[in-house]
Design a protein around this motif. Structure first.
Motif, PDB file in Angstrom:
ATOM      1  N   PHE A 188      -5.099  12.669  -0.869  1.00 62.53           N
ATOM      2  CA  PHE A 188      -4.325  11.729  -1.683  1.00 62.53           C
ATOM      3  C   PHE A 188      -3.206  12.401  -2.458  1.00 62.53           C
ATOM      4  CE2 PHE A 188      -3.654   9.028  -5.454  1.00 62.53           C
ATOM      5  CZ  PHE A 188      -3.443   7.794  -4.844  1.00 62.53           C
ATOM      6  N   THR A 210       0.834  -1.204   0.000  1.00 65.61           N
ATOM      7  CA  THR A 210       0.000   0.000   0.000  1.00 65.61           C
ATOM      8  C   THR A 210       0.864   1.247   0.000  1.00 65.61           C
ATOM      9  OG1 THR A 210      -1.830  -1.113   1.132  1.00 65.61           O
ATOM     10  CG2 THR A 210      -1.745   1.290   1.284  1.00 65.61           C
ATOM     11  N   ALA A 225       2.599   1.523  -3.316  1.00 70.30           N
ATOM     12  CA  ALA A 225       1.668   1.933  -4.373  1.00 70.30           C
ATOM     13  C   ALA A 225       1.440   3.438  -4.329  1.00 70.30           C
ATOM     14  CB  ALA A 225       0.349   1.183  -4.235  1.00 70.30           C
ATOM     15  N   TRP A 226       1.244   3.982  -3.120  1.00 73.82           N
ATOM     16  CA  TRP A 226       1.049   5.431  -3.030  1.00 73.82           C
ATOM     17  C   TRP A 226       2.314   6.165  -3.468  1.00 73.82           C
ATOM     18  CZ3 TRP A 226       3.256   9.707  -0.993  1.00 73.82           C
ATOM     19  CH2 TRP A 226       2.514  10.889  -1.103  1.00 73.82           C
ATOM     20  N   HIS A 284       2.320   6.542  -7.206  1.00 74.96           N
ATOM     21  CA  HIS A 284       0.895   6.551  -7.507  1.00 74.96           C
ATOM     22  C   HIS A 284       0.493   7.320  -8.749  1.00 74.96           C
ATOM     23  CE1 HIS A 284       1.111  10.380  -5.148  1.00 74.96           C
ATOM     24  NE2 HIS A 284       0.203  10.771  -6.005  1.00 74.96           N
ATOM     25  N   ASP A 285       1.416   7.819  -9.526  1.00 81.85           N
ATOM     26  CA  ASP A 285       1.042   8.532 -10.742  1.00 81.85           C
ATOM     27  C   ASP A 285       0.134   7.653 -11.595  1.00 81.85           C
ATOM     28  OD1 ASP A 285       2.471  10.694 -10.008  1.00 81.85           O
ATOM     29  OD2 ASP A 285       4.159  10.366 -11.368  1.00 81.85           O
ATOM     30  N   PRO A 330      -7.580   7.895  -6.902  1.00 82.69           N
ATOM     31  CA  PRO A 330      -7.415   8.125  -5.463  1.00 82.69           C
ATOM     32  C   PRO A 330      -8.035   7.003  -4.637  1.00 82.69           C
ATOM     33  CG  PRO A 330      -8.188  10.113  -6.551  1.00 82.69           C
ATOM     34  CD  PRO A 330      -8.289   9.010  -7.562  1.00 82.69           C
ATOM     35  N   LEU A 374      -2.749   6.413 -10.695  1.00 83.25           N
ATOM     36  CA  LEU A 374      -3.692   5.621  -9.916  1.00 83.25           C
ATOM     37  C   LEU A 374      -4.885   6.483  -9.514  1.00 83.25           C
ATOM     38  CD1 LEU A 374      -1.578   3.515  -7.371  1.00 83.25           C
ATOM     39  CD2 LEU A 374      -2.573   2.777  -9.532  1.00 83.25           C
ATOM     40  N   MET A 376      -1.405  -2.408  -7.468  1.00 86.64           N
ATOM     41  CA  MET A 376      -1.627  -1.256  -8.331  1.00 86.64           C
ATOM     42  C   MET A 376      -2.534  -1.617  -9.500  1.00 86.64           C
ATOM     43  SD  MET A 376       2.228   0.380  -8.189  1.00 86.64           S
ATOM     44  CE  MET A 376       1.860   1.824  -9.183  1.00 86.64           C
ATOM     45  N   LEU A 418      -0.754   9.614   2.071  1.00 87.78           N
ATOM     46  CA  LEU A 418      -1.583   8.419   2.037  1.00 87.78           C
ATOM     47  C   LEU A 418      -2.765   8.647   2.979  1.00 87.78           C
ATOM     48  CD1 LEU A 418      -2.190   5.428   1.351  1.00 87.78           C
ATOM     49  CD2 LEU A 418      -0.762   4.812   3.321  1.00 87.78           C
ATOM     50  N   ILE A 428      -6.033  -1.689  -8.133  1.00 87.69           N
ATOM     51  CA  ILE A 428      -6.571  -0.339  -7.925  1.00 87.69           C
ATOM     52  C   ILE A 428      -6.991   0.272  -9.260  1.00 87.69           C
ATOM     53  CG2 ILE A 428      -5.946   2.000  -7.211  1.00 87.69           C
ATOM     54  CD1 ILE A 428      -4.113   0.659  -5.077  1.00 87.69           C
ATOM     55  N   ARG A 429      -6.139   0.120 -10.271  1.00 89.12           N
ATOM     56  CA  ARG A 429      -6.490   0.670 -11.587  1.00 89.12           C
ATOM     57  C   ARG A 429      -7.756   0.018 -12.136  1.00 89.12           C
ATOM     58  NH1 ARG A 429      -0.864  -0.206 -12.578  1.00 89.12           N
ATOM     59  NH2 ARG A 429       0.335   1.734 -12.448  1.00 89.12           N
TER      60      ARG A 429
END
Length: 341
Positions: free
Chosen positions: A71, A24, A27-28, A31-32, A36, A34, A327, A75, A330-331
């Motif tokens: 975000f 997590t 990933a943040w 995070h470009d 929020p 991703l 990731m 995080l 999330i996407r």
């Protein structure tokens, strides 16, 4: 959150002694691109793990309504008020209520319109059983939580969640999931195969935008039974199920020998493959794209995705866990929630 702003995704912390916090935070940090998201859990646990990993990831406690704004700079963590004590690689039974509460809160946030979708970090089911968790896994628990959304589309009025592993080049669905291989023949029925395929076809259309999904149905036995010489289940159970699906207008074919279903030319002929056992379905998709494959739960009134791996207690806190699958989850959750997978 301003009116009309996109809703964030609700991400559960998973087993706090595993790699959920590691991936997590990672990933943040990368995070470009991703959508929020906010983490449901313990902000202090996230801060401790960031410090241990040497990650420059600021952690900010917030509400779902403030998560999109936060975000961009930190995080966002929605504090459940249940501090966790686990350190990397160690299970603490007292953390189980917080793990369960994060899943429940994520589903409730989607139901209440505070979040667009649910993304779950891996859990350790054995660690949860002492806290009253009675489900074989995440998928079954989510099916129970879906009751809060009202009556399901099944003939019994329930929601019947179906696990799908979705990678860049392959989608697979196990018809039987977390059961011993010896139990599969007794559990495999025409009705189970038909209902699973209906859910897959329906969600591939509704969520993935595939107007007429093509389903490839694998056999249970080697060579799909080879006309009954290697088991009767393919002729007696799988073939009639496929015929019933075709009669309903679903583009399905099988039973197919599972050992010839996954080379590139074969994969080009279907949108999802349904296999009779857990390993028949998961081995090929994880072999082809382990780091990019996502666990998607079909058959629910909300979007749920997850990385396709476990808690990895043995590498937690070491800075080597890759966030790629999270990731990707999330996407995909963001795309599915927006209706353009």
């Amino acid at each position: 959150m301003s009116p009309g702003a996109p809703l964030p995704l609700a991400l559960t912390m998973g087993e706090p002694g595993g790699i959920g916090l590691d991936i997590t935070l990672a990933a943040w940090a990368a995070h470009d691109g991703l959508p929020p998201f906010y983490l449901l859990g313990d902000p202090e646990a996230a801060r401790r793990r960031a410090a241990l990993l040497g990650l420059d990831v600021p952690v900010e406690a917030t509400s779902p309504a403030g998560a999109v704004e936060v975000f961009a700079r930190a995080l966002p963590v929605v504090d459940l008020g249940l501090p966790v004590a686990a350190e990397p690689g160690r299970l603490v039974p007292g953390d189980a209520p917080a793990v369960i509460a994060a899943i429940e809160r994520a589903v409730d946030d989607v139901r209440a319109g505070r979040a667009a979708a649910v993304v779950t970090n891996p859990i350790n089911k054995h660690a949860l059983y002492g806290a009253g968790f009675r489900f074989p896994g995440h998928t079954e628990f989510l099916g129970e939580l879906a009751r809060a959304f009202g009556k399901g589309p099944g003939p019994d009025g329930a929601w019947h969640p179906v696990m799908m592993l979705a990678g860049p080049e392959l989608r697979t669905v196990p018809v039987t999931v977390h059961v011993a291989l010896a139990a599969v023949p007794g559990l495999l029925t025409q009705a189970l195969i038909v209902e699973t395929a209906r859910i897959v076809a329906r969600d591939l259309t509704a969520r993935f935008g595939i107007a007429r999904p093509r389903l490839a149905i694998g056999g249970l036995n080697p060579h799909a039974g080879e006309n009954g010489t290697m088991g009767s289940e393919d002729d007696a159970v799988v073939a009639p199920a496929v015929a019933a699906l075709v009669a309903e207008g679903i583009d399905a074919r099988g039973p197919l020998p599972s050992d010839t279903m996954f080379h590139p030319r074969a994969r080009a002929t279907y949108d999802a493959a349904l296999l009779m056992t857990h390993d028949q379905a998961l081995i090929p998709v994880k072999t082809i794209a382990f780091d990019e494959t996502v666990n998607v739960t079909l058959g629910l009134p909300f979007v749920r995705t997850s990385p396709d791996h476990g808690t990895a207690l043995d590498i937690a806190g070491q800075g080597v866990a890759r966030p790629d699958s999270l990731m990707a989850a999330i996407r995909l959750a963001g795309r599915l929630a927006a209706g353009h997978a």
